[in-house]
Design a protein around this motif. Structure first.
Motif, mmCIF file in Angstrom:
data_model
loop_
_atom_site.group_PDB
_atom_site.id
_atom_site.type_symbol
_atom_site.label_atom_id
_atom_site.label_comp_id
_atom_site.label_asym_id
_atom_site.label_seq_id
_atom_site.Cartn_x
_atom_site.Cartn_y
_atom_site.Cartn_z
ATOM 1 N N SER A 152 0.798 -1.237 0.000
ATOM 2 C CA SER A 152 0.000 0.000 0.000
ATOM 3 C C SER A 152 0.828 1.284 0.000
ATOM 4 O O SER A 152 0.425 2.253 -0.656
ATOM 5 N N PRO A 153 1.997 1.354 0.651
ATOM 6 C CA PRO A 153 2.764 2.600 0.540
ATOM 7 C C PRO A 153 3.146 2.919 -0.914
ATOM 8 O O PRO A 153 3.189 4.087 -1.301
ATOM 9 N N ILE A 154 3.381 1.893 -1.702
ATOM 10 C CA ILE A 154 3.752 2.107 -3.107
ATOM 11 C C ILE A 154 2.515 2.386 -3.949
ATOM 12 O O ILE A 154 2.480 3.363 -4.704
ATOM 13 N N THR A 155 1.485 1.544 -3.840
ATOM 14 C CA THR A 155 0.308 1.716 -4.686
ATOM 15 C C THR A 155 -0.395 3.048 -4.399
ATOM 16 O O THR A 155 -0.909 3.684 -5.319
ATOM 17 N N GLU A 156 -0.392 3.470 -3.137
ATOM 18 C CA GLU A 156 -1.007 4.758 -2.804
ATOM 19 C C GLU A 156 -0.197 5.918 -3.362
ATOM 20 O O GLU A 156 -0.751 6.858 -3.926
ATOM 21 N N LYS A 157 1.116 5.872 -3.214
ATOM 22 C CA LYS A 157 1.942 6.965 -3.723
ATOM 23 C C LYS A 157 1.899 7.024 -5.249
ATOM 24 O O LYS A 157 1.945 8.110 -5.829
ATOM 25 N N LEU A 158 1.792 5.866 -5.908
ATOM 26 C CA LEU A 158 1.678 5.839 -7.367
ATOM 27 C C LEU A 158 0.290 6.257 -7.835
ATOM 28 O O LEU A 158 0.092 6.516 -9.012
ATOM 29 N N LEU A 196 15.886 -7.920 -6.108
ATOM 30 C CA LEU A 196 14.444 -7.944 -5.900
ATOM 31 C C LEU A 196 13.832 -6.668 -6.460
ATOM 32 O O LEU A 196 14.295 -5.558 -6.162
ATOM 33 N N LEU A 197 12.795 -6.848 -7.253
ATOM 34 C CA LEU A 197 12.060 -5.695 -7.776
ATOM 35 C C LEU A 197 10.583 -6.005 -7.785
ATOM 36 O O LEU A 197 10.171 -7.165 -7.788
ATOM 37 N N LEU A 198 9.784 -4.951 -7.760
ATOM 38 C CA LEU A 198 8.339 -5.051 -7.898
ATOM 39 C C LEU A 198 7.964 -4.461 -9.246
ATOM 40 O O LEU A 198 8.445 -3.383 -9.603
ATOM 41 N N LYS A 199 7.128 -5.163 -9.988
ATOM 42 C CA LYS A 199 6.663 -4.667 -11.284
ATOM 43 C C LYS A 199 5.173 -4.428 -11.168
ATOM 44 O O LYS A 199 4.412 -5.344 -10.844
ATOM 45 N N LEU A 200 4.765 -3.181 -11.392
ATOM 46 C CA LEU A 200 3.363 -2.800 -11.280
ATOM 47 C C LEU A 200 2.875 -2.283 -12.623
ATOM 48 O O LEU A 200 3.395 -1.281 -13.132
ATOM 49 N N ASP A 201 1.906 -2.977 -13.220
ATOM 50 C CA ASP A 201 1.252 -2.521 -14.447
ATOM 51 C C ASP A 201 -0.098 -1.966 -14.041
ATOM 52 O O ASP A 201 -0.861 -2.644 -13.337
ATOM 53 N N TYR A 202 -0.417 -0.758 -14.503
ATOM 54 C CA TYR A 202 -1.668 -0.137 -14.063
ATOM 55 C C TYR A 202 -2.084 1.000 -14.976
ATOM 56 O O TYR A 202 -1.308 1.472 -15.810
ATOM 57 N N PHE A 203 -3.323 1.403 -14.813
ATOM 58 C CA PHE A 203 -3.862 2.603 -15.475
ATOM 59 C C PHE A 203 -4.065 3.656 -14.420
ATOM 60 O O PHE A 203 -4.209 3.367 -13.254
#
Length: 155
Positions: free
Chosen positions: A60-66, A148-155
């Motif tokens: 959530s800290p990443i998805t919210e900031k993005l 280690l990396l996180l890959k986030l695909d989103y609109f």
């Protein structure tokens, strides 16, 4: 946000939030699924059209900031040190233009290479933004235990 070429944002999360997230993601709490060979590449799917993991909220800290409005696919990729860098093509999840953010969890000598052969260094707590319909290649690392990396695909 649609990114035409690419952008990098360093020091993406506040230091305390980042350190807590990094410690959690590198702990033995996250189950990893082997993708190639006994020592190569592991994956954890956080989101694929639905919340796919009981650990989704840790991001959530990443998805919210993005400001992720419509997630498409969110996963973690863990590349093991095999003694030398090797490249791994990462499949394009959606061919329509959309935003992909790669969040680098730890610093190492691995890199992400865009389809124009631009190499992006793996620097912890930084994010690479690009149009997710572009092909990328990732490497493992040779100077740390894992990359280690996180890959986030989103609109």
């Amino acid at each position: 946000m649609t990114v035409k070429n690419y952008e990098i944002e360093n020091n993406f999360l506040d230091k305390e939030v980042f350190e807590s997230l990094k410690t959690y993601l590198l702990s033995d709490k996250i189950p990893w699924f082997n993708m190639i060979g006994p020592l190569g590449f592991f994956n954890h799917q956080f989101y694929s059209n639905v919340d796919s993991s009981p650990f989704f909220d840790v991001l959530s800290p990443i998805t919210e900031k993005l400001n992720v409005k419509i997630p498409i696919n969110i996963n973690a990729k863990l590349f093991c040190n095999t003694g030398a860098l090797s490249q791994h093509m990462i499949p394009v999840e959606v061919t329509d233009p959309h935003t992909t953010a790669i969040f680098f969890v730890n610093s190492n000598d691995g890199y992400t290479m865009l389809d124009d052969e631009t190499k992006i260094s793996s620097v912890e707590n930084s994010v690479l933004f690009y149009d997710g319909s572009r092909q990328t290649i990732n490497t493992n690392c040779a100077d740390q235990k894992v990359r280690l990396l996180l890959k986030l695909d989103y609109f």
